[in-house]
Each structure stands twice: as structure tokens, then as C-alpha cells.
Design a protein around this motif. Structure first.
Motif, PDB file in Angstrom:
ATOM      1  N   ALA A   1       9.902  -0.482  -2.322  1.00 52.96           N
ATOM      2  CA  ALA A   1       8.744   0.054  -1.602  1.00 52.96           C
ATOM      3  C   ALA A   1       9.015  -0.172  -0.124  1.00 52.96           C
ATOM      4  O   ALA A   1       9.943  -0.905   0.248  1.00 52.96           O
ATOM      5  CB  ALA A   1       7.465  -0.647  -2.037  1.00 52.96           C
ATOM      6  N   ARG A   2       8.229   0.456   0.711  1.00 51.96           N
ATOM      7  CA  ARG A   2       8.400   0.287   2.162  1.00 51.96           C
ATOM      8  C   ARG A   2       7.225  -0.499   2.729  1.00 51.96           C
ATOM      9  O   ARG A   2       6.074  -0.338   2.313  1.00 51.96           O
ATOM     10  CB  ARG A   2       8.527   1.639   2.850  1.00 51.96           C
ATOM     11  CG  ARG A   2       9.815   2.375   2.457  1.00 51.96           C
ATOM     12  CD  ARG A   2      10.071   3.600   3.309  1.00 51.96           C
ATOM     13  NE  ARG A   2      11.233   4.346   2.837  1.00 51.96           N
ATOM     14  CZ  ARG A   2      12.472   4.183   3.275  1.00 51.96           C
ATOM     15  NH1 ARG A   2      12.710   3.293   4.225  1.00 51.96           N
ATOM     16  NH2 ARG A   2      13.470   4.900   2.791  1.00 51.96           N
ATOM     17  N   ASP A   3       7.547  -1.357   3.711  1.00 52.70           N
ATOM     18  CA  ASP A   3       6.488  -2.122   4.365  1.00 52.70           C
ATOM     19  C   ASP A   3       5.778  -1.247   5.385  1.00 52.70           C
ATOM     20  O   ASP A   3       6.052  -0.036   5.499  1.00 52.70           O
ATOM     21  CB  ASP A   3       7.047  -3.403   4.980  1.00 52.70           C
ATOM     22  CG  ASP A   3       8.051  -3.139   6.111  1.00 52.70           C
ATOM     23  OD1 ASP A   3       8.099  -2.012   6.635  1.00 52.70           O
ATOM     24  OD2 ASP A   3       8.793  -4.086   6.456  1.00 52.70           O
TER      25      ASP A   3
ATOM     26  N   ARG B   1       0.807  -1.226   0.000  1.00 55.55           N
ATOM     27  CA  ARG B   1       0.000   0.000   0.000  1.00 55.55           C
ATOM     28  C   ARG B   1       0.836   1.271   0.000  1.00 55.55           C
ATOM     29  O   ARG B   1       0.357   2.340  -0.403  1.00 55.55           O
ATOM     30  CB  ARG B   1      -0.951  -0.015   1.197  1.00 55.55           C
ATOM     31  CG  ARG B   1      -1.907  -1.197   1.151  1.00 55.55           C
ATOM     32  CD  ARG B   1      -2.964  -1.162   2.232  1.00 55.55           C
ATOM     33  NE  ARG B   1      -3.750  -2.392   2.202  1.00 55.55           N
ATOM     34  CZ  ARG B   1      -4.738  -2.624   1.333  1.00 55.55           C
ATOM     35  NH1 ARG B   1      -5.027  -1.720   0.418  1.00 55.55           N
ATOM     36  NH2 ARG B   1      -5.401  -3.776   1.363  1.00 55.55           N
ATOM     37  N   SER B   2       2.089   1.181   0.404  1.00 59.64           N
ATOM     38  CA  SER B   2       2.901   2.397   0.451  1.00 59.64           C
ATOM     39  C   SER B   2       3.155   2.973  -0.941  1.00 59.64           C
ATOM     40  O   SER B   2       3.531   4.149  -1.066  1.00 59.64           O
ATOM     41  CB  SER B   2       4.245   2.106   1.129  1.00 59.64           C
ATOM     42  OG  SER B   2       5.042   1.236   0.350  1.00 59.64           O
ATOM     43  N   VAL B   3       2.923   2.197  -1.996  1.00 57.85           N
ATOM     44  CA  VAL B   3       3.154   2.723  -3.340  1.00 57.85           C
ATOM     45  C   VAL B   3       2.134   3.802  -3.703  1.00 57.85           C
ATOM     46  O   VAL B   3       2.354   4.568  -4.649  1.00 57.85           O
ATOM     47  CB  VAL B   3       3.125   1.606  -4.408  1.00 57.85           C
ATOM     48  CG1 VAL B   3       4.210   0.578  -4.132  1.00 57.85           C
ATOM     49  CG2 VAL B   3       1.760   0.942  -4.499  1.00 57.85           C
TER      50      VAL B   3
ATOM     51  N   ASP C   1      19.521   8.126   2.113  1.00 57.11           N
ATOM     52  CA  ASP C   1      20.727   7.371   2.488  1.00 57.11           C
ATOM     53  C   ASP C   1      20.438   5.875   2.584  1.00 57.11           C
ATOM     54  O   ASP C   1      21.246   5.046   2.127  1.00 57.11           O
ATOM     55  CB  ASP C   1      21.292   7.878   3.814  1.00 57.11           C
ATOM     56  CG  ASP C   1      21.927   9.252   3.690  1.00 57.11           C
ATOM     57  OD1 ASP C   1      22.254   9.653   2.554  1.00 57.11           O
ATOM     58  OD2 ASP C   1      22.103   9.916   4.731  1.00 57.11           O
ATOM     59  N   ASP C   2      19.288   5.511   3.172  1.00 56.90           N
ATOM     60  CA  ASP C   2      19.021   4.080   3.322  1.00 56.90           C
ATOM     61  C   ASP C   2      18.695   3.433   1.977  1.00 56.90           C
ATOM     62  O   ASP C   2      18.949   2.244   1.766  1.00 56.90           O
ATOM     63  CB  ASP C   2      17.929   3.816   4.358  1.00 56.90           C
ATOM     64  CG  ASP C   2      16.557   4.338   3.957  1.00 56.90           C
ATOM     65  OD1 ASP C   2      16.475   5.225   3.084  1.00 56.90           O
ATOM     66  OD2 ASP C   2      15.557   3.867   4.546  1.00 56.90           O
TER      67      ASP C   2
ATOM     68  N   GLY D   1       7.941   0.723   7.570  1.00 59.35           N
ATOM     69  CA  GLY D   1       8.839   1.678   6.932  1.00 59.35           C
ATOM     70  C   GLY D   1      10.134   1.080   6.414  1.00 59.35           C
ATOM     71  O   GLY D   1      10.986   1.815   5.898  1.00 59.35           O
ATOM     72  N   ALA D   2      10.313  -0.230   6.543  1.00 62.43           N
ATOM     73  CA  ALA D   2      11.536  -0.874   6.060  1.00 62.43           C
ATOM     74  C   ALA D   2      11.463  -1.074   4.546  1.00 62.43           C
ATOM     75  O   ALA D   2      10.389  -1.311   3.982  1.00 62.43           O
ATOM     76  CB  ALA D   2      11.737  -2.217   6.747  1.00 62.43           C
ATOM     77  N   LEU D   3      12.613  -0.992   3.908  1.00 60.26           N
ATOM     78  CA  LEU D   3      12.674  -1.133   2.463  1.00 60.26           C
ATOM     79  C   LEU D   3      12.534  -2.591   2.031  1.00 60.26           C
ATOM     80  O   LEU D   3      13.082  -3.497   2.657  1.00 60.26           O
ATOM     81  CB  LEU D   3      13.994  -0.574   1.933  1.00 60.26           C
ATOM     82  CG  LEU D   3      14.101   0.955   1.890  1.00 60.26           C
ATOM     83  CD1 LEU D   3      15.541   1.380   1.692  1.00 60.26           C
ATOM     84  CD2 LEU D   3      13.225   1.522   0.781  1.00 60.26           C
TER      85      LEU D   3
END
Length: 320
Positions: free
Chosen positions: A257-259, A185-187, A226-227, A262-264
Motif C-alpha cells: 500500500a502507499r503512505d 487509507r490508500s487501500v 516500475d517502483d 505515496g511511498a510504498l
């Protein structure tokens, strides 16, 4: 007089959509003094396609070969023929390993966080409900071919569309290998972020809106976090474990995308024919052109050394 370095940009005979990178790239290569041409992978036989009286170019750079997903066996045969005639970038082993999105599982096995993915082999008769239950997916999923470009045959199905999704999975799996993923959903807010890596260095980032079969692509330049830079480095290190190369890849696009925390997560890793968004990031083009020129020079030097070595091994020609 030393002839100029020559580069062929691999494309397809008929582009399914405009390639916005093509014109600026061709112009920049020509201004840099390289002899540049377009080489449709699905065009005339390779020996008729080379410019300069049939001489193979010093380097082939695979770019907008976007129709390969509909004819993978033919594309791989073309790649083998090109590989036998000249140098190809990205390296053919890397290209072959990236055309099938089964690579996501290989990268996950090396510690790369990916969007959870279920692989459904061609001919397997299973329902979408069974796939979701087995893998713990919710009711909002994306179904796509394992071999696909430009969101070809990629569709999203919500809970209310489960019957349609089930039918789509069965039809698609009857004809090709398929993958199912939960919809991230973060997309919709932050968007899918593409990290463009050129000659081993993270260059710029692009936000892409969700895109499914038949949709136009909407992109915006965003700041490279950066991440995201570190994540791209981690992904490409895993690729190098799978397909070691002596030089950095000429190009890569790490789509993320992020879960919910917020992790990639890696959505896709594009190493064959990704858009590199030079219209949005024109300052990246000169460095890319310089990397192509260096690759062409290395390829010519290697070929010249091989030719000299072969001639030396044959010894002097017998006198008439």
C-alpha cells in the motif's frame, strides 16, 4: 522407460473458500506431461497420500493450505514429515519463517518499509489505547492474529469503535499472538496492490479491495508499476538474507500500500499459500508450470545421485 515427473499440490481437506488457481494449475501441469495430485496437509497420513503405489512425488508445491492458521503446530509437523520424504517448494525454511507475521519486524530491520506494526504477545494484558499511544497510532486501526490466512479474525476499528476494539484485542491476545496496525487509507482508492513474483521475476499485479474477517475478496488486474517491481525485488533480497536459497523462490506475493506521501509500504509478504491470480493473468501460468517442472527434475536428479552414492558406499553385495 523413464517415469514422468510427479508433483503433489499441497492443499487442505476442506477449503474455506474456492481456490481459483487450482483448476488451471492442475490442468496446465497435466498438459505438460507431469503426474499431478492433490495432497491435503490435514488429510490422511503422508505415507498413504502419495500416488504411484506409495512412491513419494518428486516435488511438493505448497499452495492452498489455508487452514494452517488454526493448527500451526500440526502444520509445521506435517511440513517436517514432508521435508523428510521429498523436496518442497517454497523451501521449508522459508515457509517456517513466513507463517508468523513477526517476519515484518525482521524485514523492517533490514530496511524494508512496512506498515507500522505493534506486536502483542499472547497473554499480555494491555488496552488498545495503550498500544496506540506507545506506537503513535491514530484512532483507526486493524487488529489481526500474527498467524492468519484469508483475513481470518482480522478486523478494523475506528475511533467510534474504540471500546469494541479494546475488547477484541483483549480476547484475541488471551488466546494467540496479535498485531495492531494503523489503517492505511490508500487501500480504499488505489487499493492494496499485490505484486506476484514467479521464479524470481515480477510477473503481474492485482488490486485488492480492503478485506476483513468474513468478507469476500474482490480483485482486479492492474498494470505493474516500475517502483512496485523494484520494491518487490528489494523485499525478496531481504528474505534471501534471512533464509538463503540456491534458487529463486518458486512463488511470492508482495502485498503493498502507499503512505500519505505515496511511498510504498509492505503490508504482507505471502510465501506460503498466496493466491497467484492465474484467472486474471493466464499468460503467467506456462512459465510457472515450466518452473515447477524444472524444480521436479532437479529434485529427482538430486535424489537419484544421493541413492547412487549411498549404494556405492555400501559396496557390491556379497555373493550367495
Amino acid at each position: 522407460m523413464l517415469r514422468p515427473l510427479s508433483v503433489a499440490i499441497a492443499t487442505c481437506a476442506t477449503l474455506p473458500e474456492p481456490d481459483h488457481d487450482e483448476a488451471p494449475l492442475l490442468g496446465a501441469l497435466a498438459r505438460a506431461g507431469l503426474v499431478v495430485s492433490l495432497l491435503p496437509w490435514d488429510g490422511p497420513p503422508v505415507w498413504r497420500a502419495w500416488p504411484d503405489s506409495g512412491r513419494a512425488p518428486d516435488l511438493v508445491v505448497v499452495r492452498s493450505t489455508w487452514s494452517y492458521a488454526q493448527a500451526l503446530a500440526e502444520f509445521l509437523a506435517w511440513l517436517a514429515a514432508i521435508e523428510g520424504a521429498t523436496t518442497v517448494l517454497n523451501p521449508p525454511a522459508v515457509l517456517r519463517g513466513n507463517v508468523d507475521k513477526r517476519y515484518l519486524g525482521e524485514l523492517a530491520a533490514r530496511g524494508v518499509p512496512i506498515v507500522p506494526t505493534a506486536f502483542v504477545d499472547r497473554g499480555r494484558d494491555t488496552s488498545l489505547a495503550e498500544v496506540c499511544k506507545m506506537h503513535g497510532f491514530d484512532d483507526d486501526v486493524v487488529i489481526k492474529p500474527r498467524v492468519s490466512a484469508g483475513s481470518w479474525k482480522t478486523s478494523r476499528f475506528t475511533a467510534a469503535e474504540r471500546a469494541a476494539g479494546d475488547a477484541a484485542l483483549r480476547v484475541l491476545a488471551a488466546e494467540r499472538d496479535v498485531m495492531v496496525q494503523p489503517y492505511v487509507r490508500s487501500v480504499e482508492g488505489r487499493g492494496e496492490r499485490s505484486v506476484v513474483v514467479l521464479d524470481g521475476v515480477a510477473s503481474h499485479a492485482i488490486r485488492k479491495s480492503p478485506r476483513f474477517s468474513g468478507d469476500a475478496e474482490a480483485v482486479t488486474r492492474v498494470e505493474l508499476a516500475d517502483d512496485e517491481r523494484e520494491f518487490a525485488t528489494k523485499v525478496l533480497a531481504a528474505v534471501d538474507e534471512l533464509h538463503p536459497t540456491s534458487e529463486p523462490l518458486l512463488y511470492a506475493r508482495v502485498d503493498t500500500a502507499r503512505d500519505e506521501q505515496g511511498a510504498l509500504l509492505l503490508m504482507e509478504l505471502e510465501l506460503v499459500e498466496p493466491s497467484l491470480f492465474f484467472t486474471e493473468a493466464p499468460e503467467a501460468l506456462p512459465g510457472f508450470v515450466a518452473a515447477i517442472a524444472r524444480g521436479a527434475a532437479r529434485a529427482r536428479d538430486a535424489r537419484d545421485r544421493a541413492t547412487s552414492s549411498l549404494e556405492a558406499s555400501r559396496g557390491p553385495s556379497a555373493a550367495p
